[in-house]
Design a protein around this motif. Sequence first.
Motif, PDB file in Angstrom:
ATOM      1  N   PHE A 182      38.310  59.721  22.426  1.00 40.27           N
ATOM      2  CA  PHE A 182      39.280  60.746  21.906  1.00 40.27           C
ATOM      3  C   PHE A 182      40.403  60.018  21.284  1.00 40.27           C
ATOM      4  O   PHE A 182      40.841  60.125  20.143  1.00 40.27           O
ATOM      5  CB  PHE A 182      39.658  61.872  22.783  1.00 40.27           C
ATOM      6  CG  PHE A 182      38.550  62.696  23.418  1.00 40.27           C
ATOM      7  CD1 PHE A 182      37.534  63.034  22.575  1.00 40.27           C
ATOM      8  CD2 PHE A 182      38.919  63.345  24.729  1.00 40.27           C
ATOM      9  CE1 PHE A 182      36.677  63.818  23.194  1.00 40.27           C
ATOM     10  CE2 PHE A 182      37.744  64.232  25.248  1.00 40.27           C
ATOM     11  CZ  PHE A 182      36.751  64.379  24.460  1.00 40.27           C
ATOM     12  N   PHE A 183      40.994  59.031  22.038  1.00 44.88           N
ATOM     13  CA  PHE A 183      42.143  58.352  21.760  1.00 44.88           C
ATOM     14  C   PHE A 183      41.718  57.506  20.586  1.00 44.88           C
ATOM     15  O   PHE A 183      42.645  57.288  19.593  1.00 44.88           O
ATOM     16  CB  PHE A 183      42.551  57.399  23.068  1.00 44.88           C
ATOM     17  CG  PHE A 183      43.078  58.106  24.201  1.00 44.88           C
ATOM     18  CD1 PHE A 183      44.219  59.051  24.074  1.00 44.88           C
ATOM     19  CD2 PHE A 183      42.452  57.855  25.350  1.00 44.88           C
ATOM     20  CE1 PHE A 183      44.727  59.610  25.039  1.00 44.88           C
ATOM     21  CE2 PHE A 183      43.144  58.672  26.540  1.00 44.88           C
ATOM     22  CZ  PHE A 183      44.121  59.376  26.246  1.00 44.88           C
ATOM     23  N   VAL A 184      40.649  56.892  20.453  1.00 46.51           N
ATOM     24  CA  VAL A 184      40.490  56.261  19.179  1.00 46.51           C
ATOM     25  C   VAL A 184      40.228  57.101  17.786  1.00 46.51           C
ATOM     26  O   VAL A 184      40.991  56.661  16.911  1.00 46.51           O
ATOM     27  CB  VAL A 184      39.104  55.655  19.359  1.00 46.51           C
ATOM     28  CG1 VAL A 184      38.323  54.895  17.969  1.00 46.51           C
ATOM     29  CG2 VAL A 184      39.122  54.226  20.319  1.00 46.51           C
ATOM     30  N   GLU A 185      39.683  58.130  17.944  1.00 45.48           N
ATOM     31  CA  GLU A 185      39.642  58.958  16.776  1.00 45.48           C
ATOM     32  C   GLU A 185      41.107  59.652  16.313  1.00 45.48           C
ATOM     33  O   GLU A 185      41.486  59.487  15.361  1.00 45.48           O
ATOM     34  CB  GLU A 185      38.680  60.163  17.190  1.00 45.48           C
ATOM     35  CG  GLU A 185      37.265  59.701  17.084  1.00 45.48           C
ATOM     36  CD  GLU A 185      36.372  60.833  17.403  1.00 45.48           C
ATOM     37  OE1 GLU A 185      36.485  61.960  17.423  1.00 45.48           O
ATOM     38  OE2 GLU A 185      35.178  60.397  17.221  1.00 45.48           O
ATOM     39  N   LEU A 186      41.778  59.865  17.445  1.00 46.12           N
ATOM     40  CA  LEU A 186      43.187  60.526  17.163  1.00 46.12           C
ATOM     41  C   LEU A 186      44.128  59.312  16.648  1.00 46.12           C
ATOM     42  O   LEU A 186      44.753  59.809  15.661  1.00 46.12           O
ATOM     43  CB  LEU A 186      43.800  61.179  18.435  1.00 46.12           C
ATOM     44  CG  LEU A 186      43.496  62.344  18.997  1.00 46.12           C
ATOM     45  CD1 LEU A 186      44.014  62.707  20.372  1.00 46.12           C
ATOM     46  CD2 LEU A 186      43.476  63.560  18.069  1.00 46.12           C
TER      47      LEU A 186
END
Length: 525
Positions: A182-186
């Motif tokens: 999630f953090f990578v994509e955001l």
Amino acid sequence: MNKIIKYTLASFIAISLANCTSNFEDINTDPNGISNESLTQMNNHIGGSFTPMFLNVFNVTPAWNFQLQQNLIGDVYSGYMTPPTPFAGNVNNMTYSLVDGWNGFPWADAYGSVMPFALDIKNAVELGGDPAGEKFVHLSNIVRVSAMHRVSDIYGPIRYAKFDDFATTGEYDSQRDAYNAFFVELGAAIDALKAFEGDSQFIPFDMSSLGGDIAMWRTYANSLRLRLAMRVVNVDATLAKTEGEKALASDAGLLEATDMYINTGFAHPLTVISGAWGDIRMGAEMESILEGFDDGRKEVYFQPAEDPTLNGAYKGIRMGVEIEAKGQYGAHSALGSVIEGETIQWMSAAEVYFLRAEAALRGWSGSGTAQANYEEGVKASFAQHGVGGVDVYLADNTSTPNDFVDALNAVNDIAYQGDVKIAYDAAGTNEEQLEQIITQKWIAMFPDGQEAWSEFRRTGYPRIFPVVVNNSGGTIDTDVQIRRINFVQNELNTNGDNVEIAKGYLNGPDTGGTRLWWDIEGSNF
């Protein structure tokens, strides 16, 4: 509740319709109509896939789907609401006899109408070969993170990072790995979308209050990053601070004056569940806190009880009590005007101020002061709901939550186990200040019980009352309360080997009593 149906084919029909048109141009070309080439030029081959995603982060229609996806899980476990209806003879989710036929709907909605359509967008952009199409992938990733962190916060491990590859689509990520994804994509979306600020191609497809404004989508994604950073603070303080400070420092900014909601085109399902069906009422904790604080938002959130013996009071029901018939508590407080209209809130500016307040309490750079953010959060919530008197409210340093008194059965009476106040006490301990922040955050996030339940599990605030009747057979501790939902029965039937691996990612057995990865017992500091 005869409106609850075990299964729905709608999402699967939508998928079939989306995937059965590969030969449409050859079979059915209309020389006088809009060609597929023209549709492609207008990005409709991509934009159409956003609609089911927008409509299934919260599934708003039919109302019974929302009831099973959201209302009889997060909404009740958060303390926001309680049914007066003794579903299944009062042996149900509210008394910790978890109903598999209900509890698979958050999973089915996500994997039927969110994840597949995000993949469709990704594939369409890759096939199109237009670099400008990259923005649609990043936007769809923001939507799917919005959906899938909620799913993970219900079950724990989910199918996410390896979903797009057919060979690995059935494999689960641990919750830790899912959150890292999630953090990578955001982060990637926030960075890449900067180049597309001012681009208008998303406007026709955006069902949100952001109106297709790419700059505002960066702001929302950044605010979501701050929410998820705070979610993991007790299990991985370094990761939380790193991601949180990225959000606080980002040029994307944070939601301050704009609330993120979706214009669904359908009446809010809670208007049906509360109004037409009478299946949900005010929760006991809402009564204790709103009445104890003399909080004006109660008049927006709920209606006075219709029971004439209650003299127009706002009256809630404690979850997990013995209910013999719907008529017992049915005349308690129904939901109010907050659910009128055709919108579903994903995130409010008020929530973001409370996230910033906690970030300041934890010493994160760029967060400002805890008290200033706390007070701005309360003000934003009052303004959002058109409630006056916020300055007087914020100055109140004496009011505390009321003890709960059941209108019908004194066995269900319970004292509120705390004396949290409204006026911010900057001299209080970190735990005391956090309880103030989370209690007001909990009030402000209404009616999104899923997010409120997650924050209660993370922090222990506000102080949710334990059930009176526990039908879990010992799998859920009455005092610790429910921590998650067990894996979906359909997954066990069709993807059993991977589910068995996923069970190994849990901190205990596959029951409602096992804490999620980020749900750490003990102090918050």
